[in-house]
Motif scaffolding. Structure first.
Motif, short mmCIF file in Angstrom:
data_model
loop_
_atom_site.label_atom_id
_atom_site.label_comp_id
_atom_site.label_asym_id
_atom_site.label_seq_id
_atom_site.Cartn_x
_atom_site.Cartn_y
_atom_site.Cartn_z
N ALA A 143 -20.44 52.91 19.66
CA ALA A 143 -19.73 53.26 18.01
C ALA A 143 -18.32 52.95 18.63
N GLY A 144 -17.36 53.06 19.61
CA GLY A 144 -15.84 52.17 20.20
C GLY A 144 -16.04 50.96 19.81
N TYR A 145 -17.01 50.25 20.30
CA TYR A 145 -17.12 49.02 20.08
C TYR A 145 -17.13 48.36 18.80
N TRP A 146 -17.91 48.74 17.64
CA TRP A 146 -17.14 48.43 16.34
C TRP A 146 -16.57 49.29 15.81
N VAL A 147 -15.98 50.53 15.88
CA VAL A 147 -15.10 50.43 15.29
C VAL A 147 -13.24 50.74 15.59
N HIS A 148 -13.52 50.34 16.82
CA HIS A 148 -11.67 50.52 17.57
C HIS A 148 -11.46 49.52 16.69
N PRO A 149 -11.57 47.85 16.89
CA PRO A 149 -11.32 47.04 16.23
C PRO A 149 -11.24 47.10 14.35
N VAL A 150 -11.91 47.92 14.33
CA VAL A 150 -11.23 48.12 12.48
C VAL A 150 -10.38 49.29 12.86
N LEU A 151 -10.03 49.90 12.99
CA LEU A 151 -9.54 51.14 13.52
C LEU A 151 -7.71 50.22 13.81
N ARG A 152 -7.03 49.24 14.94
CA ARG A 152 -6.69 48.49 15.01
C ARG A 152 -5.95 48.14 13.59
N PHE A 153 -6.76 47.84 13.29
CA PHE A 153 -6.38 46.63 12.14
C PHE A 153 -5.86 47.27 10.55
N ILE A 154 -6.60 48.25 10.77
CA ILE A 154 -6.28 48.86 9.12
C ILE A 154 -5.16 49.89 9.24
N GLY A 155 -5.73 50.93 11.07
CA GLY A 155 -4.59 51.69 10.77
C GLY A 155 -3.51 52.05 11.17
N PRO A 156 -3.03 51.27 11.27
CA PRO A 156 -1.53 50.52 11.53
C PRO A 156 -0.70 50.44 10.09
N LEU A 157 -1.24 50.34 9.48
CA LEU A 157 -1.02 49.58 7.68
C LEU A 157 -0.29 51.15 7.14
N PRO A 158 0.53 50.93 7.16
CA PRO A 158 0.92 51.84 6.27
C PRO A 158 0.18 52.60 5.17
N ALA A 159 -0.08 53.61 4.74
CA ALA A 159 -1.74 54.25 3.73
C ALA A 159 -0.61 53.75 2.62
N THR A 160 0.60 53.38 2.46
CA THR A 160 0.73 53.16 0.94
C THR A 160 0.99 51.55 0.30
N LEU B 95 -6.59 58.10 4.16
CA LEU B 95 -6.35 57.23 4.83
C LEU B 95 -4.90 57.56 5.86
N ALA B 96 -4.23 58.00 4.91
CA ALA B 96 -2.89 58.72 6.39
C ALA B 96 -2.74 59.45 7.02
N THR B 97 -3.87 60.06 6.43
CA THR B 97 -4.79 61.43 7.53
C THR B 97 -5.46 60.77 8.81
N ALA B 98 -6.75 60.48 7.66
CA ALA B 98 -7.09 60.49 9.46
C ALA B 98 -6.98 59.52 9.84
N PHE B 99 -5.79 58.39 10.20
CA PHE B 99 -5.46 57.94 11.47
C PHE B 99 -5.16 58.28 12.34
N PRO B 100 -4.42 59.09 12.60
CA PRO B 100 -3.78 59.86 13.37
C PRO B 100 -4.70 61.33 13.51
N VAL B 101 -5.43 61.38 12.97
CA VAL B 101 -5.93 62.72 13.85
C VAL B 101 -7.63 61.38 14.21
N THR B 102 -8.31 61.04 13.92
CA THR B 102 -8.75 59.45 13.95
C THR B 102 -8.93 59.22 15.89
N VAL B 103 -7.28 58.63 16.37
CA VAL B 103 -6.64 58.68 17.57
C VAL B 103 -6.69 59.78 18.23
N LEU B 104 -5.99 60.59 18.11
CA LEU B 104 -6.01 61.91 18.62
C LEU B 104 -7.03 63.08 18.95
#
Lengths: 263, 342
Positions: free
Chosen positions: B176-193, B216-225
């Motif tokens: 799961a990490g292999y597939w989700v991590h790159p997506v997370l890195r790509f999308i996550g830091p983008l400001p939701a706005t 989206l704005a909520t999910a990113f920090p919750v996912t990472v932490l």
């Protein structure tokens, strides 16, 4: 047939291309109700051996037989008491013990029976009064008692003790050793204990397994401790058999297999 | 609170060190003294409001003045009752200094706006103008609050659940990490706005687009932490559970998730902050409802009193949401030591 048999176990750890042989051809049998200690210098692989018996680490060669059946995964028939107690910090003493009880007796005992069984085991280690305390609220010795209660409550075939008194102060340690001896007397558990304390090994064990230094540690010598039970710490201090056994272990550890700091 | 620990350390008496909280320190003084000062400060508000005519045309000046008098009277009564009120008395005593400062602040505000006109209008309305908004525009403001709360709760809940599930999966499973991590890195830091323009034409309604953005704005920090929480569970906890004969599902439920809970709450807290920002922007840009929209609307009409009124409500709501989150945490994580109190 031996109750517990460690059958020609080798353990090799490999990291990248480098291979380190930790254990070499370990053969050991433990009879039902026997108290066996494994003693050796730190780094000799005695904890690895215990983890192999517990099923937490796979053996590279050979295997472990319990009542004639191979065991190669962890299970409640071999309960472990860890050196660092390893209680789950978010659970009370009661719930830490109950976690194992629910897992093992969830089907066979009713809710009330399980509650009574948890309390019974807490009382065995004199911790009934601390049932609602969290691990952070009790002392190191008390935590270790809860860890022992958790292990006993699963009614394991073999109790594995991994330097259970190592992190405790001398007084607490002596007190807890007496408790473990009394429990062994009362319940007749089969116990395999890792230790590096010579007095502890002689006081508690029926047999002492002495391991050579690693890498490729083996069993160097096995010593019978023919002291009658129940044993009394103070009376043994001047007992000739006790002193002879102690001398024997000390000689093994400090003359024939002196610990050489690995460069 | 460095101030409170300082005062704690400094309180010694004959019998040795005693722990004294600020509340006790205040109540040790005669309660009535502080209470009467608070009463006087609020009477001051009344006096200033009635002293002379307003420089502008505000209809609620008298209401404001008498309201302040009611507060003054209440403070007076409570301070007379003093210790007889028990817990409520202590609660009041602890907050009395703030009540005094609040009264002084209001009086000053009233003075420099409505009475002396030192601050330019309409940018700095007097307090009675805000009171007027609360009393006369109650319907519209109330509806905006409801709309905001509804949107916020929907988006935040969805985001928190998705973040939790994603975080646990990538913390637990390597593939799961292999597939989700790159997506997370790509999308996550983008400001939701930044998704705003895209979201508004991809989604059928601006409401659903906003829910997506808040989630989206909520999910990113919750996912990472959550992920970091699950990944940092000491392996000895797993060893213990495995020797009990635990299945992987048991390990996740009984060990990984509870052990990751402290991290998870940090994620939920950060997600809450991020989602407030997105909520307001989404309401300003697309959704024609909610406090963000109310602010925008008020600005369009140069109704500055409405803006301040809405800002105060918004602040209370956001702060309330965070208080609620911390209350939940304190209840669930009482085993954790030395955590920040909100």
């Amino acid at each position: 047939m031996a109750y517990l048999k460690i059958d020609h176990v080798d353990k090799v750890f490999s990291r990248g291309n480098r291979e380190t042989e930790v254990l070499k051809d370990i053969v050991l049998t433990v009879e039902k109700g026997e108290y066996v200690s494994i003693i050796g210098h730190s780094g000799c692989g005695k904890s690895t051996l215990l983890n192999i018996v517990a099923g937490l680490t796979p053996a590279t060669q050979g295997g472990v037989l319990l009542e004639g059946r191979e065991v190669n995964a962890p299970g409640p028939d071999r309960a472990v008491v860890f050196q660092n107690h390893s209680l789950l910090p978010w659970l009370s003493s009661y719930d830490n013990v109950k976690l194992g009880v629910d897992k093992v007796f969830g089907r066979t005992k009713s809710r009330a029976e399980r509650h009574d069984w948890v309390m019974h085991n807490l009382d065995l280690v004199q911790m009934g009064h601390a049932r609602d305390k969290r691990p952070s609220e009790i002392s190191g010795g008390m935590k270790q008692r809860i860890g022992i209660a958790r292990a006993l409550a699963m009614e394991p075939k073999v109790l594995l003790l991994d330097e259970p008194f190592g992190a405790l102060d001398a007084l607490t340690r002596a007190h807890l050793q007496d408790s473990v001896m009394a429990l062994h007397q009362k319940l007749g558990n089969t116990v395999l204990m890792i230790t590096h304390d010579v007095d502890e090994a002689v006081l508690l064990s029926d047999r002492i397994v002495m391991m050579t230094n690693g890498p490729s540690a083996r069993i160097g010598e096995v010593l019978d401790v023919p002291l009658p039970r129940p044993r009394k710490r103070l009376e043994l201090a001047a007992n000739a058999t006790y002193l002879k056994c102690r001398q024997r272990v000390l000689e093994f550890l400090y003359e024939r297999h002196r610990y050489v700091e690995a460069a | 609170m460095p101030t409170s620990s300082a005062s704690r350390a400094a309180t010694f008496d004959e019998t040795g060190p005693t722990e004294t909280s600020p509340a006790q320190a205040v109540s040790r003084l005669p309660v009535s003294g502080w209470g009467i000062a608070a009463s006087a400060s609020w009477l001051g508000v009344t006096a200033v409001s009635l002293a002379r005519d307003d420089v502008g045309d505000w209809s609620r000046t008298a209401t404001f003045a008498y309201g302040a008098a009611v507060v003054a009277l209440a403070a007076f009564v409570v301070s007379l009752a003093g210790a007889r009120l028990g817990q409520a008395g202590t609660w009041f005593a602890h907050r009395t200094p703030w009540l005094i400062v609040l009264g002084l602040g209001l009086a000053l505000w009233e003075l420099v706006t409505a009475k002396l006109g030192w601050l330019p209008l309409p940018f700095f309305p007097p307090p009675q103008a805000l009171l007027e908004v609360y009393l006369d525009d109650f319907g519209k403001l109330g509806a905006s609050v409801l709309a905001s709360v509804k949107l916020q709760i929907s988006g935040y809940a969805i985001g928190a659940v998705i973040g939790f599930l994603t975080g646990v999966s990538i913390g637990w499973s390597r593939s799961a990490g292999y597939w989700v991590h790159p997506v997370l890195r790509f999308i996550g830091p983008l400001p939701a706005t930044a998704w705003l323009p895209v979201a508004f034409f991809l989604f059928p309604s601006s409401w659903s687009a906003s829910i997506f953005l808040i989630a989206l704005a909520t999910a990113f920090p919750v996912t990472v932490l959550t992920w970091s929480g699950v990944a940092s569970v000491p392996s000895s906890y797993y060893d213990v559970a495995r020797t009990l004969g635990a299945t992987p599902w048991f390990l996740i439920r009984k060990v990984a998730v509870p052990a990751a809970m402290p991290h998870m709450f940090v994620g939920l807290f950060m997600g809450l902050g991020a989602s407030f920002a997105v909520l307001v922007v989404a309401e300003m840009m697309g959704v024609k409802a909610g406090l963000g929209w109310y602010l925008q609307w008020a600005q369009g009409w140069a109704a500055y009193a409405n803006m301040y009124a809405a800002l105060i409500v918004m602040s209370l709501l956001c702060s309330g949401a965070i208080t609620l989150l911390f209350k939940v945490r304190d209840r669930l994580l009482s085993w954790q030591k030395g955590v920040v109190k909100w």
